[in-house]
Design a protein around this motif. Sequence first.
Motif, PDB file in Angstrom:
ATOM      1  N   SER A 172       0.816  -1.222   0.000  1.00 34.63           N
ATOM      2  CA  SER A 172       0.000   0.000   0.000  1.00 34.63           C
ATOM      3  C   SER A 172       0.847   1.269   0.000  1.00 34.63           C
ATOM      4  O   SER A 172       0.414   2.310  -0.514  1.00 34.63           O
ATOM      5  CB  SER A 172      -0.930  -0.001   1.212  1.00 34.63           C
ATOM      6  N   GLU A 173       2.062   1.194   0.535  1.00 34.31           N
ATOM      7  CA  GLU A 173       2.913   2.383   0.617  1.00 34.31           C
ATOM      8  C   GLU A 173       3.673   2.650  -0.680  1.00 34.31           C
ATOM      9  O   GLU A 173       4.240   3.722  -0.865  1.00 34.31           O
ATOM     10  CB  GLU A 173       3.909   2.238   1.767  1.00 34.31           C
ATOM     11  N   LYS A 174       3.711   1.659  -1.564  1.00 32.23           N
ATOM     12  CA  LYS A 174       4.402   1.789  -2.858  1.00 32.23           C
ATOM     13  C   LYS A 174       5.868   2.181  -2.700  1.00 32.23           C
ATOM     14  O   LYS A 174       6.392   3.029  -3.435  1.00 32.23           O
ATOM     15  CB  LYS A 174       3.678   2.797  -3.782  1.00 32.23           C
ATOM     16  N   ILE A 175       6.530   1.550  -1.735  1.00 27.36           N
ATOM     17  CA  ILE A 175       7.968   1.739  -1.568  1.00 27.36           C
ATOM     18  C   ILE A 175       8.608   0.369  -1.385  1.00 27.36           C
ATOM     19  O   ILE A 175       7.961  -0.585  -0.956  1.00 27.36           O
ATOM     20  CB  ILE A 175       8.313   2.651  -0.372  1.00 27.36           C
ATOM     21  N   GLY A 176       9.897   0.278  -1.707  1.00 27.04           N
ATOM     22  CA  GLY A 176      10.604  -0.980  -1.517  1.00 27.04           C
ATOM     23  C   GLY A 176      11.580  -1.267  -2.635  1.00 27.04           C
ATOM     24  O   GLY A 176      11.945  -0.383  -3.428  1.00 27.04           O
TER      25      GLY A 176
END
Length: 257
Positions: free
Chosen positions: A133-137
């Motif tokens: 959901s955070e669209k980071i990584g």
Amino acid sequence: MNLNLKNKRVFVSGGSKGIGLAIVRGFLSEGARVALTSRNLESLELTYKSLKEEFPNSDILYFGSDATDAKNTSKVFDSIMNEWKGLDIVISNVGDGRSTQEVLQSEEQFDRSLKINLKSAENVVREFLRTNSEKIGSICFISSITGLEAFGAPTDYSVAKAAVIALSKNLARKLAPGIRVNCIAPGNVYSPGGSWDEKIKSDPKRIASIIENTVPMKRFGTPDEIANVVLFLSSEKASFITGSCVVVDGGQTVGNH
């Protein structure tokens, strides 16, 4: 070098042996939390037991799962979300270079190779994006130098690995800046029970000649040497690297680019 991977939540498909296991061990040694999958539940359980003995205080999840099965992969990611509430790093490592020697393999074999080497990667990244959901990584795919050049490897395998590289590059552009996406293209990597192990047992002199004449470093690579690059690319030390395909092949592709 401190890669600052402590407590990072990591998923590795095909993590029970070979390159995948080396990647798992590498992340655990850095203090990360690791979830791994394998189709072979018996092998996976033995691997888990060994990892817990080596890293007794580590947080390890394991799932008997086939990455080519979309529904099964979805269930695995749901389970990880329930346990960890998210993932920071995803490594897509499932692959198989075993094939036949025809110029163009049968339709059945070609589809099989695409399923194992490409569909598995698609399923894993699709689930990461669904649950992130955070669209980071960070995402890292394990491809092959056979996806970069025509070395005489099976056509179906080469095409599938080339597609993995294309998938990686397209996702890198479209998911930036929040999610970095990179790819590793290993050369000839030896691990017990792997495809090169089988070939050596079948014709050791021929394989020794191939390595001597085609690899400038004149040896096989090791799973740990691939894992070291994966760990770096997954860390904040590589924060400006996305869309790259890093070749780790002992110089075999030198002069081909």
